[in-house]
Design a protein around this motif. Structure first.
Motif, PDB file in Angstrom:
ATOM      1  N   GLY A 188      36.453  45.220  45.484  1.00 41.69           N
ATOM      2  CA  GLY A 188      36.190  46.218  44.449  1.00 41.69           C
ATOM      3  C   GLY A 188      35.937  45.662  43.069  1.00 41.69           C
ATOM      4  N   CYS A 189      35.484  44.402  42.965  1.00 40.06           N
ATOM      5  CA  CYS A 189      35.245  43.783  41.664  1.00 40.06           C
ATOM      6  C   CYS A 189      33.751  43.654  41.385  1.00 40.06           C
ATOM      7  CB  CYS A 189      35.909  42.407  41.600  1.00 40.06           C
ATOM      8  SG  CYS A 189      37.708  42.482  41.637  1.00 40.06           S
ATOM      9  N   GLY A 190      33.414  43.564  40.096  1.00 43.85           N
ATOM     10  CA  GLY A 190      32.033  43.355  39.684  1.00 43.85           C
ATOM     11  C   GLY A 190      31.427  44.484  38.890  1.00 43.85           C
ATOM     12  N   ASP A 191      32.192  45.543  38.606  1.00 46.79           N
ATOM     13  CA  ASP A 191      31.600  46.708  37.959  1.00 46.79           C
ATOM     14  C   ASP A 191      31.323  46.516  36.469  1.00 46.79           C
ATOM     15  OD1 ASP A 191      34.383  46.569  38.016  1.00 46.79           O
ATOM     16  OD2 ASP A 191      34.669  48.724  37.868  1.00 46.79           O
ATOM     17  N   THR A 403      37.736  38.237  36.807  1.00 50.73           N
ATOM     18  CA  THR A 403      38.354  37.930  38.097  1.00 50.73           C
ATOM     19  C   THR A 403      37.565  36.829  38.791  1.00 50.73           C
ATOM     20  OG1 THR A 403      37.083  39.730  39.150  1.00 50.73           O
ATOM     21  CG2 THR A 403      39.331  40.226  38.437  1.00 50.73           C
ATOM     22  N   VAL A 404      38.287  35.878  39.391  1.00 45.55           N
ATOM     23  CA  VAL A 404      37.670  34.744  40.088  1.00 45.55           C
ATOM     24  C   VAL A 404      38.382  34.558  41.419  1.00 45.55           C
ATOM     25  CG1 VAL A 404      37.162  33.650  37.870  1.00 45.55           C
ATOM     26  CG2 VAL A 404      39.197  32.970  39.118  1.00 45.55           C
ATOM     27  N   LEU A 417      42.422  35.452  36.536  1.00 49.01           N
ATOM     28  CA  LEU A 417      42.944  36.454  37.461  1.00 49.01           C
ATOM     29  C   LEU A 417      42.158  36.411  38.755  1.00 49.01           C
ATOM     30  CD1 LEU A 417      43.304  39.541  35.066  1.00 49.01           C
ATOM     31  CD2 LEU A 417      45.104  37.951  35.780  1.00 49.01           C
ATOM     32  N   SER A 418      42.803  36.810  39.842  1.00 48.71           N
ATOM     33  CA  SER A 418      42.129  36.886  41.129  1.00 48.71           C
ATOM     34  C   SER A 418      41.600  38.297  41.365  1.00 48.71           C
ATOM     35  CB  SER A 418      43.103  36.517  42.250  1.00 48.71           C
ATOM     36  OG  SER A 418      44.059  37.560  42.434  1.00 48.71           O
ATOM     37  N   ALA A 422      43.225  42.452  40.398  1.00 52.51           N
ATOM     38  CA  ALA A 422      42.582  43.713  39.999  1.00 52.51           C
ATOM     39  C   ALA A 422      43.065  44.857  40.884  1.00 52.51           C
ATOM     40  CB  ALA A 422      41.067  43.582  40.071  1.00 52.51           C
ATOM     41  N   LEU A 423      43.226  44.586  42.182  1.00 51.72           N
ATOM     42  CA  LEU A 423      43.779  45.612  43.075  1.00 51.72           C
ATOM     43  C   LEU A 423      45.176  46.020  42.620  1.00 51.72           C
ATOM     44  CD1 LEU A 423      42.873  44.397  46.684  1.00 51.72           C
ATOM     45  CD2 LEU A 423      41.786  46.210  45.353  1.00 51.72           C
ATOM     46  N   TYR A 424      45.987  45.014  42.267  1.00 48.37           N
ATOM     47  CA  TYR A 424      47.357  45.305  41.824  1.00 48.37           C
ATOM     48  C   TYR A 424      47.358  46.229  40.620  1.00 48.37           C
ATOM     49  CZ  TYR A 424      50.901  44.577  38.263  1.00 48.37           C
ATOM     50  OH  TYR A 424      51.782  44.785  37.232  1.00 48.37           O
ATOM     51  N   ILE A 425      46.637  45.886  39.583  1.00 47.88           N
ATOM     52  CA  ILE A 425      46.750  46.648  38.332  1.00 47.88           C
ATOM     53  C   ILE A 425      46.138  48.035  38.476  1.00 47.88           C
ATOM     54  CG2 ILE A 425      44.627  45.777  37.238  1.00 47.88           C
ATOM     55  CD1 ILE A 425      48.071  46.473  35.574  1.00 47.88           C
TER      56      ILE A 425
END
Length: 468
Positions: A188-191, A403-404, A417-418, A422-425
């Motif tokens: 779910g990253c990249g937005d 995120t990386v 951050l991984s 991002a899922l956690y927060i």
């Protein structure tokens, strides 16, 4: 030059001008100690903060931290200042402004009020008030401010947290970049942006990466923007050659001299902004600039001296960089808060404080502010400190984070951050991805109706083609 005096516990302290007062009032950080402008004790710092609280905001329009005639950033700040917007708070001191901010943040119309006064604030006013605020003050006010920007996704929407997917590779290997991109998309990253720091600044390599990312976006119809973080001149030349450029990236700083060290000036940035806007590649907005900043950049360039030849503290110079960014209505601005190293921010405590300051100051000035929650391996910090800063920034309403893969950037050699962070927060605070990206995730069966990321059977997903 005005001299400021203050007594603490019966001991008198004197500060030789506004530059000295601002520096001594700054919470402790190693960069100011390196520059020789930090307070010599906690008592002196407290005295400076008391004295700074009594300085009228009007003073920052008359007693300039960096001389007008010597610096184009100062000229931009003063010449673009909106006196009408300033009128609402012109009667306040720095301490009164802090009280006003906290009172406004507690009201129902905080976002509109902060948006209205932003053009009337100078970076120095905002830096000054941040120096007398606790962490919770910075979080409360930033959380009440709303700043949005848009290109193919909308960033900064309340209740949402966007991410930059950073698939860096030490040799710019397409398969390695594709694998990292797939990993990030599935989580779910990249937005905010899919952004690559290239291993070289070669125009050919940059062009290949730009086309590579654009091909991924088009093949899978992903509503995201991409960026290859080459020097602005490289990107500008590629625009003229017809490359599919979405965003123009550049590192910027808070003095003309420091920007010269980056090889840029305001005129060049205006050219790049105009060229990228003329492409008209955005679907929901036209914000095209992406700026990165970081406390200590001016000091590292030897371009940190202000009025009277005195060193200006690194946090004030950082906020002046936001005055540069504001001129271009960017899509994204982020401070790489711990990236420059422990010479400027020594440990986790200093990094956390600086991250909250930077986010607060940028957002109050009207920027879609994000943070690279990061540190170098020789800093006195660890991933627990980054967890703390990420959580605080999530509460403070940051627009996006970096995120990386695995929180370890193997090309730049630092810790961030991984994708899982991002899922956690998002889950912990009930935050969702950017609306356009979330809709795509839902169409792919990768998110439910609440925006929560779902596990995907890669064997049956079109995205499997990314790494074939």
């Amino acid at each position: 030059m005005t001299t400021y005096s203050q007594q603490v516990a019966g001991v008198g302290y004197t500060f030789d001008g506004l530059v000295d007062l601002m520096a001594k009032a700054t919470p402790l950080r190693s960069g100011d100690e390196l520059a020789g402008c930090a307070a010599s004790s906690d008592a002196e710092r407290a005295a400076a903060q008391w004295a700074l609280a009594d300085v009228p905001l009007q003073t920052f329009l008359e007693d300039l931290v960096v001389p007008y005639e010597d610096d184009e950033v100062t000229r931009l700040i003063i010449d673009s200042h909106d006196r009408a917007a300033f009128g609402e708070i012109a009667h306040l001191t720095v301490g009164g402004f802090r009280d006003w901010l906290l009172h406004t943040a507690a009201g129902e119309d905080a976002a509109d009020t902060f948006r209205r006064i932003a053009p009337g604030l100078t970076p120095e006013m905002v830096a000054a008030v941040s120096k007398i605020m606790r962490n919770q003050d910075l979080i409360a006010v930033a959380g009440a401010a709303v700043v949005t920007s848009a290109f193919r996704t909308t960033v900064g929407v309340p209740g949402r947290l966007a991410t930059r997917l950073q698939p860096n590779h030490p040799t710019d290997d397409p398969r390695g970049i594709a694998a990292a991109t797939l990993d990030g998309l599935l989580l779910g990253c990249g937005d905010a942006v899919i952004g690559i720091n290239p291993a070289t600044d070669s125009p050919r390599a940059t062009s290949e990466l730009i086309n590579f990312l654009d091909d991924i976006r088009e093949r899978f119809d992903i509503p995201v923007q991409s960026c290859v973080l080459s020097h602005v001149t490289t990107t500008l030349d590629l625009i003229h050659q017809g490359a599919p450029v979405d965003l123009v990236f550049q590192s910027i700083a808070g003095t003309e001299g420091a920007n010269s060290g980056f090889g840029v000036n305001l005129s060049l940035l205006r050219q790049a902004d105009a060229a990228a806007r003329a492409l008209g590649r955005g679907s929901v907005g036209s914000n095209v600039m992406y700026f990165e900043t970081g406390q200590g950049s001016a000091l590292s360039a030897g371009a940190h001296l202000g009025t009277g030849g005195r060193p200006v503290d690194q946090q004030t110079l950082e906020v002046r960089a936001y005055g540069v960014a504001r001129e271009f209505a960017p899509l994204l601005v982020n401070t790489v808060v711990g990236f420059i190293g422990p010479e400027y921010l020594y440990d986790g405590k200093q990094i956390i404080r600086a991250g909250l300051e930077d986010h607060f100051c940028g957002k109050l000035l009207g920027l879609p502010m994000g943070v690279d929650v990061c540190y170098t391996n020789h800093a006195e910090a660890d991933q627990d400190d980054m967890d703390t800063l990420l959580t605080l920034l999530g509460v403070a309403g940051t627009a996006f984070v970096i995120t990386v893969p695995g929180a370890d950037d193997v090309m730049l050699g630092y810790q961030s951050l991984s994708f899982h962070d991002a899922l956690y927060i998002r889950r912990a605070l009930g935050l969702r991805p950017a609306p356009e990206f979330e809709a795509w995730l839902q169409r792919q069966g990768m998110a439910d109706e609440s925006g929560r990321i779902l596990p995907v059977d890669l064997a049956s997903s079109p995205l499997r083609e990314l790494v074939r």
